[in-house]
Design a protein around this motif. Structure first.
Motif, PDB file in Angstrom:
ATOM      1  N   LEU A 166     -16.020   4.584 -32.945  1.00 34.58           N
ATOM      2  CA  LEU A 166     -15.970   4.360 -31.606  1.00 34.58           C
ATOM      3  C   LEU A 166     -15.278   2.847 -31.238  1.00 34.58           C
ATOM      4  CD1 LEU A 166     -19.091   6.321 -30.179  1.00 34.58           C
ATOM      5  CD2 LEU A 166     -16.766   7.133 -30.411  1.00 34.58           C
ATOM      6  N   ASP A 167     -15.885   1.856 -32.272  1.00 31.84           N
ATOM      7  CA  ASP A 167     -15.445   0.630 -32.127  1.00 31.84           C
ATOM      8  C   ASP A 167     -13.946   0.437 -32.249  1.00 31.84           C
ATOM      9  OD1 ASP A 167     -16.211  -2.076 -30.893  1.00 31.84           O
ATOM     10  OD2 ASP A 167     -15.545  -2.640 -33.053  1.00 31.84           O
ATOM     11  N   GLU A 168     -13.333   1.060 -33.069  1.00 32.71           N
ATOM     12  CA  GLU A 168     -11.963   1.140 -33.711  1.00 32.71           C
ATOM     13  C   GLU A 168     -10.971   1.854 -32.658  1.00 32.71           C
ATOM     14  OE1 GLU A 168     -11.192   1.545 -37.725  1.00 32.71           O
ATOM     15  OE2 GLU A 168     -12.642  -0.101 -38.281  1.00 32.71           O
ATOM     16  N   MET A 169     -11.451   2.747 -31.708  1.00 32.69           N
ATOM     17  CA  MET A 169     -10.724   3.449 -31.033  1.00 32.69           C
ATOM     18  C   MET A 169     -10.261   2.593 -29.699  1.00 32.69           C
ATOM     19  SD  MET A 169     -12.854   7.132 -30.787  1.00 32.69           S
ATOM     20  CE  MET A 169     -12.923   7.880 -32.425  1.00 32.69           C
ATOM     21  N   GLU A 170      -9.133   1.920 -29.734  1.00 30.31           N
ATOM     22  CA  GLU A 170      -8.975   0.994 -28.791  1.00 30.31           C
ATOM     23  C   GLU A 170      -8.382   1.614 -27.405  1.00 30.31           C
ATOM     24  OE1 GLU A 170      -9.300  -2.393 -28.872  1.00 30.31           O
ATOM     25  OE2 GLU A 170      -9.964  -2.334 -31.188  1.00 30.31           O
ATOM     26  N   LEU A 171      -7.777   2.595 -27.523  1.00 26.02           N
ATOM     27  CA  LEU A 171      -7.268   3.414 -26.336  1.00 26.02           C
ATOM     28  C   LEU A 171      -8.419   3.967 -25.438  1.00 26.02           C
ATOM     29  CD1 LEU A 171      -5.291   4.213 -24.094  1.00 26.02           C
ATOM     30  CD2 LEU A 171      -4.569   5.956 -25.616  1.00 26.02           C
ATOM     31  N   VAL A 172      -9.371   4.712 -26.352  1.00 21.36           N
ATOM     32  CA  VAL A 172     -10.502   4.966 -25.969  1.00 21.36           C
ATOM     33  C   VAL A 172     -11.346   4.083 -25.185  1.00 21.36           C
ATOM     34  CG1 VAL A 172     -12.818   6.462 -26.475  1.00 21.36           C
ATOM     35  CG2 VAL A 172     -10.245   7.002 -27.547  1.00 21.36           C
ATOM     36  N   VAL A 212      -8.742   7.471 -36.056  1.00 24.72           N
ATOM     37  CA  VAL A 212      -9.885   6.726 -36.535  1.00 24.72           C
ATOM     38  C   VAL A 212     -10.732   7.780 -37.301  1.00 24.72           C
ATOM     39  CG1 VAL A 212     -11.851   5.538 -35.747  1.00 24.72           C
ATOM     40  CG2 VAL A 212      -9.782   5.103 -34.593  1.00 24.72           C
ATOM     41  N   ARG A 213     -10.929   8.937 -36.649  1.00 28.23           N
ATOM     42  CA  ARG A 213     -11.605  10.107 -37.275  1.00 28.23           C
ATOM     43  C   ARG A 213     -11.303  10.226 -38.946  1.00 28.23           C
ATOM     44  NH1 ARG A 213     -13.214  13.120 -40.411  1.00 28.23           N
ATOM     45  NH2 ARG A 213     -14.167  15.159 -40.133  1.00 28.23           N
ATOM     46  N   LYS A 214     -10.074  10.325 -39.002  1.00 26.64           N
ATOM     47  CA  LYS A 214      -9.528  10.565 -40.345  1.00 26.64           C
ATOM     48  C   LYS A 214      -9.657   9.432 -41.338  1.00 26.64           C
ATOM     49  CE  LYS A 214      -5.086  12.471 -42.430  1.00 26.64           C
ATOM     50  NZ  LYS A 214      -3.500  12.565 -42.503  1.00 26.64           N
ATOM     51  N   ALA A 215      -9.369   8.250 -40.829  1.00 22.94           N
ATOM     52  CA  ALA A 215      -9.609   7.092 -41.429  1.00 22.94           C
ATOM     53  C   ALA A 215     -11.028   7.035 -41.922  1.00 22.94           C
ATOM     54  CB  ALA A 215      -8.871   5.712 -40.729  1.00 22.94           C
ATOM     55  N   ILE A 216     -11.989   7.132 -41.122  1.00 20.57           N
ATOM     56  CA  ILE A 216     -13.463   6.854 -41.385  1.00 20.57           C
ATOM     57  C   ILE A 216     -14.129   7.967 -41.815  1.00 20.57           C
ATOM     58  CG2 ILE A 216     -15.513   5.979 -40.320  1.00 20.57           C
ATOM     59  CD1 ILE A 216     -14.028   4.055 -38.583  1.00 20.57           C
ATOM     60  N   GLY A 217     -13.679   9.221 -41.708  1.00 24.70           N
ATOM     61  CA  GLY A 217     -14.592  10.441 -42.172  1.00 24.70           C
ATOM     62  C   GLY A 217     -15.432  10.828 -41.039  1.00 24.70           C
ATOM     63  N   GLY A 218     -15.417  10.506 -39.982  1.00 22.37           N
ATOM     64  CA  GLY A 218     -16.640  10.789 -39.359  1.00 22.37           C
ATOM     65  C   GLY A 218     -16.388  10.038 -37.824  1.00 22.37           C
ATOM     66  N   ILE A 219     -17.375  10.308 -36.695  1.00 15.83           N
ATOM     67  CA  ILE A 219     -17.699   9.610 -35.742  1.00 15.83           C
ATOM     68  C   ILE A 219     -18.974   9.007 -35.876  1.00 15.83           C
ATOM     69  CG2 ILE A 219     -17.767   9.825 -33.189  1.00 15.83           C
ATOM     70  CD1 ILE A 219     -14.974  10.550 -34.158  1.00 15.83           C
ATOM     71  N   ASN A 220     -18.913   7.581 -35.730  1.00 16.82           N
ATOM     72  CA  ASN A 220     -20.000   6.681 -35.701  1.00 16.82           C
ATOM     73  C   ASN A 220     -19.661   5.574 -34.866  1.00 16.82           C
ATOM     74  OD1 ASN A 220     -18.542   5.133 -37.256  1.00 16.82           O
ATOM     75  ND2 ASN A 220     -19.273   5.867 -39.273  1.00 16.82           N
ATOM     76  N   LEU A 221     -20.621   4.600 -34.917  1.00 17.18           N
ATOM     77  CA  LEU A 221     -20.461   3.277 -34.110  1.00 17.18           C
ATOM     78  C   LEU A 221     -19.226   2.529 -34.439  1.00 17.18           C
ATOM     79  CD1 LEU A 221     -24.124   2.088 -33.947  1.00 17.18           C
ATOM     80  CD2 LEU A 221     -22.738   2.768 -31.985  1.00 17.18           C
ATOM     81  N   LYS A 222     -18.915   2.291 -35.882  1.00 15.91           N
ATOM     82  CA  LYS A 222     -17.744   1.565 -36.316  1.00 15.91           C
ATOM     83  C   LYS A 222     -16.460   2.552 -35.748  1.00 15.91           C
ATOM     84  CE  LYS A 222     -15.794  -0.333 -40.564  1.00 15.91           C
ATOM     85  NZ  LYS A 222     -14.395   0.451 -40.316  1.00 15.91           N
TER      86      LYS A 222
END
Length: 486
Positions: free
Chosen positions: A340-346, A328-338
């Motif tokens: 974190l919401d896409e990290m299903e396992l997390v 998710v970090r690679k796809a979005i380019g950073g860590i934000n609310l969006k």
């Protein structure tokens, strides 16, 4: 009586007398108290009675209860997913002064005010203070990501340094300091450790824990391992569980904390006064309680427990979690609310941590009227005024809802497992229910899962694996092979 008749007509389960007994006056309460604190302790205290009565609903002298020899803390205990939600239904129960059960600490600890957790939704000040909470969270959310990153980075560096020198580290101390700094700075916008007028200073976490402990000591369980001899049990009972600790013992610590909030929380106190009709002094004490007791106190309990669960997982399981974060970090380019919401396992593993180790284990309420409470097998008549109590760690391990309920399964809430989120109750309500001004669900219900996910994301952008032993000591941190920028 009409309401009770209506409810009886609705239920299809057999009506059963609530099993259990309070025992003889005084003697019954003392016996249950000793069983709870010393001879059985939790969860065995509740499990043994559940098994004895063959019921997840039963009567007992609740422990923890109020301090004092002559108190009879009588409750109807609820230990399953079907009966437990009545504790959240404010049309049926009253939540006034039940935050700590049948024991209510002196308001001296909170500036002479009944702060938000002790108020029932029917009280006007509850509406004002909860709206103030929502306002605070909306104003400070933009600080959460950068402040958490800075604080947790210092924590990780501390772990690495101590591991290099000693080969093992009590990870909770640096984590507690980091989350304290983050929490205060996120809410108030001021570093509590920074020198200056009325600074809290480096003793802040310890001072806060002393203040919290003084309030909850009369209902606290002392681990048997901390007593060198069973002969000390009567002394501990006399000191901790018979008389409440006077506020005078922590007055100095609390006055230092409240001076900081009055000095640096001025903008929020202005908002409380001008937009919510709350006096500045009352707002200041509530702001302190929300920031340090509710928010940091909960995080300080929850995050170490979650880390211990993670640190016991295999390297392969942890690399799978790391892959979820990094994808998710690679796809979005950073860590934000969006992100974190896409990290299903997390997301799933954080919910699983909240299910199996809820930071607040008890809920209480008084029946507003005669009402019917149902377990999976039976229905029970509870009389108006009776106190209901729930022990969440058992309700959230209900075997009729969760498979392998005592096992930590990070993927439990992925895919079809999302349907089970309505049975995650850590926030004083189902995870699928929204907190409102008219219920008692935690105003910051979205914040704790957010911080949990942030910690996991930060951890696995920096490391591939951590190992925490059965003794709770961190013994290994394997850096990530690829360098990731938060």
């Amino acid at each position: 009586m009409a309401d009770t008749v209506t409810e009886l007509e609705k239920t299809v389960l057999p009506l059963r007398e609530i099993p259990g007994s309070y025992g003889l006056p005084l003697i019954g309460a003392i016996r249950d108290k000793l069983d709870f604190y010393w001879f059985e302790q939790v969860p065995k205290f509740y499990e043994s009675r559940r098994d004895k009565y063959q019921s997840t609903v039963f009567r007992t002298n609740v422990a923890p209860g109020p301090p004092g020899v002559f108190n009879n803390p009588r409750v109807v205990m609820l230990l399953d997913q079907k009966s437990y939600p009545v504790l959240f239904d404010v049309t049926k129960v009253e939540k006034k002064d039940v935050f700590t059960g049948t024991y209510v600490p002196s308001t001296s600890f909170t500036g002479g005010y009944r702060v938000l957790p002790y108020l029932d939704p029917s009280e006007e000040m509850h509406f004002k203070l909860k709206l103030f909470c929502f306002d605070i969270l909306g104003r400070c959310l933009h600080r959460f990501f950068p402040e958490f990153h800075d604080a947790i980075s210092d924590c990780f560096s501390d772990w690495e340094g101590t591991l290099a020198n000693d080969g093992r580290v009590d990870f909770t101390k640096a984590l507690s300091t980091a989350t304290f700094k983050f929490n205060v700075k996120a809410f108030i916008g001021r570093d509590p450790f920074e020198p200056g007028l009325n600074s809290i200073g480096p003793r802040g976490p310890g001072m806060t824990k002393t203040w919290i402990l003084a309030q909850i000591a009369p209902i606290s369980v002392v681990p048997k391992s901390m007593l060198p001899s069973k002969l000390l049990i009567p002394l501990v009972e006399l000191v901790l569980h018979t008389f409440p600790i006077p506020f005078a013992f922590v007055r100095g610590e609390y006055e230092k904390l409240i001076r900081f909030f009055r000095t640096y929380g001025g903008e929020l106190l202005d908002v409380a006064q001008t937009q919510h009709g709350i006096g500045r002094d009352e707002a200041a004490h509530n702001l302190l309680f929300i920031t340090l007791f509710n928010s940091w106190g909960g995080i300080d309990i929850f995050l170490p427990r979650m880390l211990k669960r993670l640190g016991a997982l295999s390297p392969e399981a942890q690399l799978e979690i790391a892959a979820d974060v990094r994808r998710v970090r690679k796809a979005i380019g950073g860590i934000n609310l969006k992100a974190l919401d896409e990290m299903e396992l997390v997301k799933s593993l954080v919910y699983e941590s909240l299910r199996i180790d809820p930071p607040i284990p008890y809920q209480y309420a008084h029946a507003k009227r005669d009402l019917i409470v149902e377990s999976h097998e039976s229905s029970f008549l509870v009389k108006k005024g009776e106190m209901l109590a729930g022990y969440m760690p058992l309700a959230c391990k209900d075997p009729l809802v969760f498979s392998e309920p005592n096992k930590f399964l990070p993927k439990r809430f992925m895919g079809d497992g999302k349907q089970l989120l309505r049975y995650v109750l850590w926030s004083n309500g189902p995870e699928t229910q929204e907190t409102t001004l008219r219920n008692k669900q935690c105003a910051g219900k979205h914040i704790v899962p957010l911080i949990g996910r942030l910690l996991v994301a930060e951890l696995y952008l920096r490391y591939d694996f951590l190992k925490i032993g059965d003794d709770g000591m961190l013994t290994s941190l394997i850096p990530a092979k690829e360098k990731w920028v938060f």
